[in-house]
Motif scaffolding. Structure first.
Motif, PDB file in Angstrom:
ATOM      1  N   GLY A 413       0.755  -1.200  -0.029  1.00  0.00           N
ATOM      2  CA  GLY A 413       0.232  -0.209   0.200  1.00  0.00           C
ATOM      3  C   GLY A 413       0.914   0.753  -0.150  1.00  0.00           C
ATOM      4  N   GLN A 414       1.689   1.081   0.714  1.00  0.00           N
ATOM      5  CA  GLN A 414       2.990   2.208  -0.255  1.00  0.00           C
ATOM      6  C   GLN A 414       3.109   2.491  -1.838  1.00  0.00           C
ATOM      7  N   TRP A 415       3.242   4.026  -2.357  1.00  0.00           N
ATOM      8  CA  TRP A 415       3.898   4.962  -3.363  1.00  0.00           C
ATOM      9  C   TRP A 415       4.755   5.651  -2.328  1.00  0.00           C
ATOM     10  N   GLN A 416       5.639   5.987  -4.302  1.00  0.00           N
ATOM     11  CA  GLN A 416       6.288   7.309  -4.316  1.00  0.00           C
ATOM     12  C   GLN A 416       6.587   7.832  -5.380  1.00  0.00           C
ATOM     13  N   ALA A 417       6.566   9.232  -5.002  1.00  0.00           N
ATOM     14  CA  ALA A 417       6.500  10.402  -6.348  1.00  0.00           C
ATOM     15  C   ALA A 417       7.113  11.274  -6.190  1.00  0.00           C
ATOM     16  N   SER A 418       8.227  12.256  -6.641  1.00  0.00           N
ATOM     17  CA  SER A 418       8.835  13.117  -7.286  1.00  0.00           C
ATOM     18  C   SER A 418       8.342  14.553  -7.534  1.00  0.00           C
ATOM     19  N   MET A 419       7.862  15.050  -7.326  1.00  0.00           N
ATOM     20  CA  MET A 419       7.721  16.181  -7.949  1.00  0.00           C
ATOM     21  C   MET A 419       8.444  17.820  -7.295  1.00  0.00           C
ATOM     22  N   ALA A 420       8.164  18.821  -8.079  1.00  0.00           N
ATOM     23  CA  ALA A 420       8.584  19.963  -7.947  1.00  0.00           C
ATOM     24  C   ALA A 420       7.614  21.327  -6.917  1.00  0.00           C
ATOM     25  N   VAL A 421       7.701  21.576  -6.119  1.00  0.00           N
ATOM     26  CA  VAL A 421       6.671  22.839  -5.402  1.00  0.00           C
ATOM     27  C   VAL A 421       7.277  24.508  -6.313  1.00  0.00           C
ATOM     28  N   PRO A 422       6.976  24.598  -7.235  1.00  0.00           N
ATOM     29  CA  PRO A 422       7.775  26.044  -7.635  1.00  0.00           C
ATOM     30  C   PRO A 422       8.133  27.196  -5.929  1.00  0.00           C
ATOM     31  N   ILE A 423       7.160  27.356  -5.806  1.00  0.00           N
ATOM     32  CA  ILE A 423       6.341  28.132  -4.565  1.00  0.00           C
ATOM     33  C   ILE A 423       6.022  28.348  -3.632  1.00  0.00           C
ATOM     34  N   ALA A 424       6.146  28.543  -2.367  1.00  0.00           N
ATOM     35  CA  ALA A 424       5.634  28.463  -1.239  1.00  0.00           C
ATOM     36  C   ALA A 424       4.381  29.245  -1.240  1.00  0.00           C
ATOM     37  N   GLY A 425       2.805  29.042  -0.532  1.00  0.00           N
ATOM     38  CA  GLY A 425       1.794  29.181  -0.448  1.00  0.00           C
ATOM     39  C   GLY A 425       0.574  28.402   0.007  1.00  0.00           C
ATOM     40  N   ARG A 426      -0.279  27.914  -0.714  1.00  0.00           N
ATOM     41  CA  ARG A 426      -0.575  27.167   0.034  1.00  0.00           C
ATOM     42  C   ARG A 426      -1.641  26.126  -1.898  1.00  0.00           C
ATOM     43  N   TRP A 427      -1.798  25.370  -1.510  1.00  0.00           N
ATOM     44  CA  TRP A 427      -1.592  24.424  -2.616  1.00  0.00           C
ATOM     45  C   TRP A 427      -2.414  22.965  -2.404  1.00  0.00           C
ATOM     46  N   THR A 428      -3.359  22.818  -3.855  1.00  0.00           N
ATOM     47  CA  THR A 428      -4.129  21.799  -3.524  1.00  0.00           C
ATOM     48  C   THR A 428      -3.389  20.452  -3.907  1.00  0.00           C
TER      49      THR A 428
END
Length: 450
Positions: A413-428
């Motif tokens: 049940g474990q999953w792994q992903a890599s992404m980029a969060v360009p800026i700080a703030g509120r995200w969905t």
């Protein structure tokens, strides 16, 4: 665009892993870079590795050029100021030494522009003839610093051949230029708050130039008649305590700003370089104190022996100064602890729907490249088996549309992903969990990224 790096990528053909590798000259004049990995279509292939250029020949050339520039600024410009304002005998030997180090430093400054361009663009020395390399090196704070340093060296060079008033004006301009050149670029000068650190670097550089520049003229003055040598030494002794006080106060301030914590002295490369410098400076101060308290009174009393001893100790000081400048040149390759990215704690959130629960951990919990760990469970706390998981991040407040990536299964049940969060703030943060070919569960939550 200011602190933002904007890239229009080329067309991407084919599925698989891709790397965006970037490199820029930062506000302090030093090149920085990094890489972001992303996948298109599928994630069953290994990501290519971005190779960082580490040309030992280029780094050695940058260090040697910087050492030559330091010698020209401190020995040449500082020596010209000392001769003009302390009224030391302007012996032909001093004019030859000063002019020589200043000309060498001017050549090193010109060469360093090309070396800066190579480093900024991540190229090998074979690309040195390219015009774009030199244009890149001349941009930014480094180019401004090089221009100011060149002006300071030219003023010092002309002061050797000017009359008393002209020599004073030009040498003062050269000493001010030394401080301004050092305060225009570099880790310390661009540290926050700049209204405090830039003047501290200016004071540190000008005071160091006066002290270092005094050594060779003082050694030459010790070969003059007793009264002349004593007069020069007395005038120097009245001024040098103020220069040393400014040097130590500004150095302490800059060390506190750069290190931020005591253990950085031995846990970081920057701190280790600073520790070696402090040891050498302590030895230099010990010799200077010996000269002031023991030899200076005896030179005033007469006799050739104290002057011979003074020349020998000055030679020892020059050796220590050369070692200090060589050590300081290593800071070009060692970012201070305050500039190193501090690891942020992970961000954790729990998503709960009627058919699924998910524990999501984002590491690190700040803007930039992140790793997302997902643990799926049923509402009854049983492990949830899924055929696929898609992760998306969007920021409607900032006009950022959803960025979607496929997570890879780690089992249980474990999953792994890599992404980029360009800026700080509120995200969905949204998860689309494929239970079967005909059954998919959607869940989302609001998260705050620092």
């Amino acid at each position: 665009d200011g602190a933002q790096l904007i890239l229009t990528p080329p067309p991407i053909s084919g599925d698989g892993a891709h790397v965006i590798s970037w490199r820029v000259a930062s506000a302090d004049g030093h090149p920085v870079g990094g890489a972001i990995t992303f996948w298109v279509g599928r994630r069953d292939v290994d990501a290519p590795q971005a190779v960082r250029s580490n040309d030992a020949l280029l780094r050695g050339a940058i260090w040697l050029a910087r050492l030559a520039i330091y010698v020209g600024l401190f020995v040449g410009a500082g020596g010209a100021f000392f001769v003009a304002w302390i009224r030391a005998p302007s012996a032909p030997a001093m004019r030859v030494i000063g002019s020589s180090v200043e000309l060498i430093a001017l050549a090193a400054l010109a060469f360093s522009v090309g070396l800066q361009g190579l480093d900024a663009m991540g190229l090998s020395p074979s690309s040195l003839p390219d015009a774009e390399v030199w244009a890149s090196g001349a941009r930014g704070s480094f180019g401004l610093s090089a221009a100011i340093a060149s002006a300071a060296l030219l003023l010092a060079l002309w002061s050797h051949r000017a009359g008393d008033v002209g020599a004073r004006v030009m040498s003062l301009g050269a000493l001010v230029g030394v401080g301004l050149a050092l305060a225009a670029t570099g880790h310390a000068a661009t540290a926050s708050p700049r209204w405090l650190t830039a003047p501290a670097v200016f004071a540190h550089g000008a005071a160091l130039a006066f002290w270092v520049g005094s050594l060779i003229p003082l050694a030459l003055a010790m070969g003059q008649p007793r009264q002349t040598a004593s007069d020069v030494l007395m005038r120097f002794s009245r001024v040098i305590p103020f220069a040393v006080a400014a040097l130590l106060a500004s150095g302490l301030l800059l060390a506190v700003v750069q290190l931020e914590r005591v253990d950085a002295l031995w846990t970081t490369n920057y701190g280790r370089v600073l520790t070696v410098k402090l040891v050498l400076v302590a030895l230099l101060l010990a010799i200077a104190l010996w000269n002031r308290l023991y030899l200076t009174p005896r030179i005033g009393q007469g006799g050739a022996a104290p002057r011979r001893h003074m020349r020998r100790t000055i030679v020892a000081e020059l050796v220590l100064v050369a070692a200090i400048l060589g050590v300081v040149g290593l800071w070009r390759f060692t970012p201070p602890p305050r500039a190193l990215m501090v690891a942020a704690p992970p961000f954790f959130t729990h998503i709960h729907t009627g058919r699924m629960m998910a524990d999501v951990t984002m590491s690190p919990g700040r803007a930039g490249p992140v790793s997302i760990a997902i643990q799926l469970r049923t509402p009854d706390e049983e492990l949830l088996s899924a055929k696929g998981v898609s992760v998306s991040l969007s920021s409607p407040d900032n006009g950022i549309e959803p960025s979607i990536t496929e997570a890879r299964s780690l089992g249980d049940g474990q999953w792994q992903a890599s992404m980029a969060v360009p800026i700080a703030g509120r995200w969905t943060l949204a998860l689309d969990v494929l239970i079967s070919d005909f059954d998919q569960v959607h869940a989302e939550t609001e998260i705050q990224i620092k």
